[in-house]
Enzyme design. Sequence first.
Site, mmCIF file in Angstrom:
data_model
loop_
_atom_site.group_PDB
_atom_site.id
_atom_site.type_symbol
_atom_site.label_atom_id
_atom_site.label_comp_id
_atom_site.label_asym_id
_atom_site.label_seq_id
_atom_site.Cartn_x
_atom_site.Cartn_y
_atom_site.Cartn_z
ATOM 1 N N TYR A 56 0.843 -1.191 0.000
ATOM 2 C CA TYR A 56 0.000 0.000 0.000
ATOM 3 C C TYR A 56 0.883 1.247 0.000
ATOM 4 O O TYR A 56 1.555 1.553 0.991
ATOM 5 C CB TYR A 56 -0.925 0.026 1.218
ATOM 6 C CG TYR A 56 -1.952 -1.086 1.264
ATOM 7 C CD1 TYR A 56 -2.258 -1.843 0.145
ATOM 8 C CD2 TYR A 56 -2.620 -1.381 2.448
ATOM 9 C CE1 TYR A 56 -3.200 -2.868 0.198
ATOM 10 C CE2 TYR A 56 -3.573 -2.388 2.510
ATOM 11 C CZ TYR A 56 -3.844 -3.137 1.383
ATOM 12 O OH TYR A 56 -4.783 -4.139 1.447
ATOM 13 N N HIS A 122 -0.837 -12.260 0.923
ATOM 14 C CA HIS A 122 -1.789 -11.379 0.250
ATOM 15 C C HIS A 122 -2.463 -12.051 -0.943
ATOM 16 O O HIS A 122 -3.597 -11.717 -1.285
ATOM 17 C CB HIS A 122 -1.051 -10.120 -0.195
ATOM 18 C CG HIS A 122 -1.899 -8.905 -0.261
ATOM 19 N ND1 HIS A 122 -1.378 -7.644 -0.242
ATOM 20 C CD2 HIS A 122 -3.245 -8.730 -0.348
ATOM 21 C CE1 HIS A 122 -2.354 -6.741 -0.312
ATOM 22 N NE2 HIS A 122 -3.483 -7.385 -0.381
ATOM 23 N N SER A 201 -13.456 -4.050 1.302
ATOM 24 C CA SER A 201 -14.402 -3.393 0.386
ATOM 25 C C SER A 201 -15.853 -3.774 0.700
ATOM 26 O O SER A 201 -16.625 -4.102 -0.193
ATOM 27 C CB SER A 201 -14.073 -3.724 -1.071
ATOM 28 O OG SER A 201 -12.797 -3.245 -1.428
ATOM 29 N N PRO A 202 -16.255 -3.712 1.977
ATOM 30 C CA PRO A 202 -17.610 -4.142 2.348
ATOM 31 C C PRO A 202 -18.704 -3.180 1.900
ATOM 32 O O PRO A 202 -19.882 -3.549 1.921
ATOM 33 C CB PRO A 202 -17.540 -4.229 3.874
ATOM 34 C CG PRO A 202 -16.510 -3.217 4.252
ATOM 35 C CD PRO A 202 -15.484 -3.283 3.165
ATOM 36 N N ARG A 205 -16.488 -0.520 -2.577
ATOM 37 C CA ARG A 205 -15.584 0.546 -3.021
ATOM 38 C C ARG A 205 -16.294 1.894 -3.121
ATOM 39 O O ARG A 205 -16.042 2.686 -4.029
ATOM 40 C CB ARG A 205 -14.916 0.154 -4.345
ATOM 41 C CG ARG A 205 -14.173 -1.170 -4.253
ATOM 42 C CD ARG A 205 -13.387 -1.505 -5.493
ATOM 43 N NE ARG A 205 -12.850 -2.865 -5.422
ATOM 44 C CZ ARG A 205 -11.729 -3.227 -4.801
ATOM 45 N NH1 ARG A 205 -11.017 -2.306 -4.187
ATOM 46 N NH2 ARG A 205 -11.322 -4.482 -4.777
#
Length: 336
Positions: A56, A122, A201-202, A205
Amino acid sequence: MSTARAIAGRLVNPIGLGCMGLSHGYGTPPQPDEAGRVLQAALDLGYDHFDTANIYGAGRNETLIGETLAHRRKEFFLASKTGILFDGPKRGTDCHPDSILRSLDQSLARLRTDHIDLFYLHRFDPEVPIADSVGALVRAIEAGKIGAYGVSEWSAEHIREAHAAHPMAAVQTEYSLWTRNVEIAVLDACRELAIALVAFSPVARGALANGLRDPDTLRQDDIRYSHPRFRPENWQKNLALVDSFNALAAGAGVTPAQLALAWVLSRAPFVHAIPGTTRHDHLEENFSSSTWQPGKYLLDSCDALINQNTVSGDRYPEPMQRTIDTEEFINNSNPH
């Protein structure tokens, strides 16, 4: 009554903070000072599960967390990840044992800590035997550098294989009303093996948080710019679903984000959600979802409105999809 849920042997609030957007992913991120204030505000509100990864912002997100929260390290559960190789449009994986352990030491240094509570692979690396990757993580556990390990976007078959080599604490994957892939097999595997499922991403997005009306305004450095569901050929159909969903939330007296998060948490008592935000008001809005329980009729209405059969477009562009191991729906309906 406590709303806390278990992950890696620790009770945390089921709404955690996905930290990626503070450094990377959705256009120009906030300046580090402002991003740090968001992290501090989250901790002050009661967030106690922070999720990051080495890629990130090319390490900047871990550095931000280390610089901002190192002095409060005992107040939160910390998760990070390794295993994705990212070079412009090129994506790949590297879960070789030496790479895992080298990356872990780099993450610890950036995070200014000697211990990460949960360390994920990941992505699945088909070139490395699962037992070898897990063996490296076990050595890190034995050395006290990590508390437990997890995986992200792995299939149920590979989750079971890794868990048999050494018990796994968590599986992280995209999960929301419009991304249901875990319901094919991963959710059941987590239930059977007593593994926490962490949904990233619940709120789709931002689509289910009333945060995006016109994708044409997205910058090319916003990951949604290339995602099929936000492209013009699919967006108008998806926007109609969003508008109907917003009406359900309004009728319940909550925000769309609160309804979307409550739906995710309702799926099972071992499910956690880690929405991301750069805004202080959204921190509070999201966090309050952990204490609100919508009724069955409302949940069923959401379920019927937005699902793999009603959403238009794949969730990822093809280069990204090739790195995903989680079972996928074919033609928006049949799994493989």
